[in-house]
Design a protein around this motif. Structure first.
Motif, short mmCIF file in Angstrom:
data_model
loop_
_atom_site.label_atom_id
_atom_site.label_comp_id
_atom_site.label_asym_id
_atom_site.label_seq_id
_atom_site.Cartn_x
_atom_site.Cartn_y
_atom_site.Cartn_z
N GLY A 49 8.73 -4.75 4.13
CA GLY A 49 9.77 -3.73 4.25
C GLY A 49 10.82 -3.88 3.18
N ARG A 50 11.21 -5.11 2.90
CA ARG A 50 12.20 -5.34 1.84
C ARG A 50 11.64 -4.95 0.47
NH1 ARG A 50 16.00 -10.51 1.77
NH2 ARG A 50 16.61 -9.36 3.64
N ALA A 51 10.37 -5.24 0.24
CA ALA A 51 9.76 -4.87 -1.04
C ALA A 51 9.84 -3.36 -1.25
CB ALA A 51 8.31 -5.35 -1.09
N PHE A 52 9.58 -2.58 -0.21
CA PHE A 52 9.67 -1.13 -0.34
C PHE A 52 11.12 -0.68 -0.52
CE2 PHE A 52 5.33 -1.05 1.40
CZ PHE A 52 4.77 -0.12 0.55
N GLU A 53 12.06 -1.33 0.15
CA GLU A 53 13.48 -1.00 -0.05
C GLU A 53 13.88 -1.25 -1.49
OE1 GLU A 53 15.65 -3.39 2.70
OE2 GLU A 53 14.81 -2.39 4.48
N GLN A 54 13.45 -2.37 -2.04
CA GLN A 54 13.77 -2.69 -3.43
C GLN A 54 13.15 -1.68 -4.39
OE1 GLN A 54 12.31 -6.71 -3.69
NE2 GLN A 54 14.20 -7.60 -2.86
N ALA A 55 11.92 -1.27 -4.11
CA ALA A 55 11.27 -0.26 -4.96
C ALA A 55 12.05 1.04 -4.94
CB ALA A 55 9.83 -0.04 -4.50
N ALA A 56 12.48 1.47 -3.76
CA ALA A 56 13.25 2.72 -3.64
C ALA A 56 14.58 2.61 -4.38
CB ALA A 56 13.49 3.04 -2.17
N ASP A 101 2.77 -6.88 -15.99
CA ASP A 101 2.75 -8.33 -16.14
C ASP A 101 3.62 -9.08 -15.14
OD1 ASP A 101 1.07 -7.85 -18.28
OD2 ASP A 101 2.66 -8.05 -19.79
N ASN A 102 4.41 -8.37 -14.35
CA ASN A 102 5.32 -9.00 -13.41
C ASN A 102 5.15 -8.42 -12.01
OD1 ASN A 102 7.13 -10.77 -15.22
ND2 ASN A 102 7.12 -8.79 -16.26
N PRO A 103 4.01 -8.68 -11.37
CA PRO A 103 3.75 -8.09 -10.06
C PRO A 103 4.77 -8.49 -9.00
CG PRO A 103 2.12 -9.76 -10.58
CD PRO A 103 2.89 -9.51 -11.84
N GLY A 104 5.42 -9.65 -9.17
CA GLY A 104 6.40 -10.08 -8.18
C GLY A 104 7.62 -9.20 -8.11
N ASP A 105 7.85 -8.41 -9.16
CA ASP A 105 8.99 -7.49 -9.20
C ASP A 105 8.54 -6.03 -9.22
OD1 ASP A 105 11.04 -9.43 -9.29
OD2 ASP A 105 10.55 -9.82 -11.39
N SER A 106 7.28 -5.79 -8.99
CA SER A 106 6.73 -4.47 -9.21
C SER A 106 6.37 -3.76 -7.90
CB SER A 106 5.51 -4.58 -10.13
OG SER A 106 5.06 -3.32 -10.55
N CYS A 107 5.50 -2.76 -8.00
CA CYS A 107 5.24 -1.82 -6.92
C CYS A 107 4.54 -2.45 -5.71
CB CYS A 107 4.37 -0.68 -7.46
SG CYS A 107 3.91 0.52 -6.20
N PRO A 108 5.15 -2.39 -4.52
CA PRO A 108 4.49 -2.91 -3.33
C PRO A 108 3.29 -2.08 -2.89
CG PRO A 108 6.56 -1.86 -2.74
CD PRO A 108 6.50 -1.91 -4.24
N VAL A 109 3.23 -0.82 -3.28
CA VAL A 109 2.08 0.01 -2.93
C VAL A 109 0.82 -0.58 -3.55
CG1 VAL A 109 1.04 2.31 -3.07
CG2 VAL A 109 3.50 2.09 -2.72
N VAL A 110 0.92 -0.97 -4.80
CA VAL A 110 -0.21 -1.60 -5.50
C VAL A 110 -0.46 -3.00 -4.94
CG1 VAL A 110 -1.02 -2.46 -7.73
CG2 VAL A 110 0.13 -0.25 -7.60
N ALA A 111 0.61 -3.76 -4.78
CA ALA A 111 0.49 -5.16 -4.36
C ALA A 111 -0.20 -5.32 -3.01
CB ALA A 111 1.87 -5.81 -4.32
N PHE A 112 0.08 -4.40 -2.08
CA PHE A 112 -0.40 -4.56 -0.71
C PHE A 112 -1.61 -3.69 -0.37
CE2 PHE A 112 4.39 -5.21 0.23
CZ PHE A 112 4.35 -6.48 -0.32
N ALA A 113 -2.06 -2.87 -1.31
CA ALA A 113 -3.13 -1.91 -1.00
C ALA A 113 -4.40 -2.60 -0.52
CB ALA A 113 -3.43 -1.05 -2.22
#
Length: 200
Positions: free
Chosen positions: A64-71, A102-114
């Motif tokens: 949830g926090r990852a999506f908040e950060q993305a928004a 190159d930095n998935p830890g700071d990137s899109c959670p949609v991709v990361a969690f798919a």
């Protein structure tokens, strides 16, 4: 051993969630353990269950926090843009950048969690968090499209986001090969066209 103050306990909890949010995006929701998270947070493993009932509870909060950060990142990118189209291009340009790849830890959670979501039960809290986060990002992208027709806006957002998602995923899968940059460049060019439309 002295008890930790309430303020310190709250800070520790935030540290754990922040560490988990980064690690889950880097390795997937099921790719790390409680020990990994606590080590990344700089805390002892034994303190975990004083903050969370289970690893799954942490995973849901961290996603949830990852999506908040993305928004929040999207909002920051579009805040000073002169038009919807320049705002959309700013989002696309950052999303489909080598830095994002190159930095998935700071990137899109949609991709990361798919990948994890493909195996998640339909009624699980994690999947519901994912769906809500994805729909919020689709709405944000739709708000940057130059159409007042809601059905058309939704279709455009779905297609454009799917291209963004797929290009980022493929660029990561091919990182280190020239094809990776080629994929990002082709997707950016398609999405940055001045008269972009996939439906008429």
């Amino acid at each position: 051993m002295p008890r930790v103050s309430r303020k310190q306990a709250d800070l520790n909890r935030e540290t754990i969630v922040d560490a988990a949010t980064r690690l889950f995006r880097e390795r997937g929701l099921h790719g790390i353990s409680v020990v990994d998270v606590m080590a990344a947070a700089g805390l002892t493993h034994g303190g975990f269950y004083g903050h969370f009932e289970s690893r799954e509870a942490l995973a849901q909060e961290a996603s949830g926090r990852a999506f908040e950060q993305a928004a929040q990142r999207w909002q920051a990118r579009v805040a000073d843009q002169e038009s919807k189209d320049t705002a959309r291009r700013a989002v696309v340009g950052t999303y489909l950048s080598s830095e994002s790849r190159d930095n998935p830890g700071d990137s899109c959670p949609v991709v990361a969690f798919a990948g994890d979501m493909c195996h998640e039960a339909a009624e699980s809290g994690l999947r519901q968090t994912y769906l809500q986060g994805l729909n919020n990002l689709l709405d944000s992208l739709g708000s940057l499209l130059d159409t007042e027709d809601e059905a058309d806006k939704r279709q455009q957002a779905l297609v454009q986001y799917s291209l963004m998602f797929g290009a980022l995923m493929l660029s990561r899968a091919t990182r280190g090969d020239p094809l990776s940059d080629e994929i990002l460049e082709a997707a950016r060019a398609a999405l940055s066209a001045s008269k972009l439309r996939f439906f008429t």
